[in-house]
Design an enzyme around this catalytic site. Structure first.
Site, PDB file in Angstrom:
ATOM      1  N   CYS A   1      -6.073   0.936  -7.894  1.00 24.07           N
ATOM      2  CA  CYS A   1      -5.969   0.026  -9.022  1.00 24.07           C
ATOM      3  C   CYS A   1      -7.121  -0.971  -8.950  1.00 24.07           C
ATOM      4  O   CYS A   1      -7.240  -1.712  -7.969  1.00 24.07           O
ATOM      5  CB  CYS A   1      -4.640  -0.717  -8.985  1.00 24.07           C
TER       6      CYS A   1
ATOM      7  N   HIS B   1      -2.513  -2.697   8.363  1.00 28.49           N
ATOM      8  CA  HIS B   1      -3.625  -3.071   7.481  1.00 28.49           C
ATOM      9  C   HIS B   1      -4.284  -1.810   6.939  1.00 28.49           C
ATOM     10  O   HIS B   1      -4.521  -0.865   7.684  1.00 28.49           O
ATOM     11  CB  HIS B   1      -4.649  -3.899   8.254  1.00 28.49           C
TER      12      HIS B   1
ATOM     13  N   LYS C   1      -6.026  -9.694  -7.237  1.00 27.34           N
ATOM     14  CA  LYS C   1      -6.697  -8.893  -6.227  1.00 27.34           C
ATOM     15  C   LYS C   1      -7.646  -7.941  -6.947  1.00 27.34           C
ATOM     16  O   LYS C   1      -7.265  -7.297  -7.918  1.00 27.34           O
ATOM     17  CB  LYS C   1      -5.656  -8.114  -5.411  1.00 27.34           C
TER      18      LYS C   1
ATOM     19  N   ILE D   1      -7.348   8.361   4.790  1.00 29.91           N
ATOM     20  CA  ILE D   1      -7.171   6.909   4.847  1.00 29.91           C
ATOM     21  C   ILE D   1      -7.421   6.414   6.259  1.00 29.91           C
ATOM     22  O   ILE D   1      -7.221   7.140   7.230  1.00 29.91           O
ATOM     23  CB  ILE D   1      -5.773   6.487   4.372  1.00 29.91           C
TER      24      ILE D   1
ATOM     25  N   HIS E   1       0.753  -1.251   0.000  1.00 27.90           N
ATOM     26  CA  HIS E   1       0.000   0.000   0.000  1.00 27.90           C
ATOM     27  C   HIS E   1       0.787   1.308   0.000  1.00 27.90           C
ATOM     28  O   HIS E   1       0.157   2.362  -0.106  1.00 27.90           O
ATOM     29  CB  HIS E   1      -0.961   0.013   1.194  1.00 27.90           C
TER      30      HIS E   1
END
Length: 144
Positions: free
Chosen positions: A102, A135, A62, A124, A34
């Protein structure tokens, strides 16, 4: 004796900033999936392939992966002074981040895994363990 005490104080200061061993692998995995300051929308396919990002423990494509365009220090700050506790171990950033999202092209499967990238600015939310992000939970579109 003074030199010894100074060495102990310096060692303790370094340890206070060191990453706990039990968190290290989860933090590294989070960074790999990430955090990429130089990411752009045209790099989704190559970066996801190079970093071996897949769905869970499978080798499947993914569906969606978000890259935060920041340094690891900037992202780590969300787990400290740069984040608002949201319950459990979740923290939402107080400042917006540029991200590249993405998305797997419809119906695409391994081995090709082709993605369409979109850049935006978002707050975020990350899960933190001992003040280290481990995570990526979600994001919210930031409206100026």
């Amino acid at each position: 004796m003074e030199l010894h005490q100074l060495a102990v104080v310096l060692l303790l200061a370094l340890c206070a900033h060191a990453q706990p061993a039990d968190v290290m692998s989860r933090y590294k995995h989070f960074l790999n999936q990430h955090v990429f300051g130089n990411m752009n929308t045209g790099l989704c396919d190559s970066v996801i392939r190079t970093r071996k990002i897949t769905a869970g423990i499978t080798n499947n494509c993914k569906e969606i992966n978000t890259f935060i365009l920041a340094t690891h220090e900037q992202v780590r700050a969300v787990c400290q002074e740069g984040g608002i506790p949201k319950g459990r171990n979740l923290y939402e950033s107080t400042k917006p981040f540029a991200v590249v999202i993405c998305r797997l092209r419809s119906g695409d499967r391994r081995p090709s895994c082709t993605y369409d990238g979109k850049r935006s600015t978002r707050t975020i939310t990350v899960a933190c363990d001992q003040q280290w992000p481990v995570h990526y939970e979600e994001d919210r579109l930031f409206v100026y």
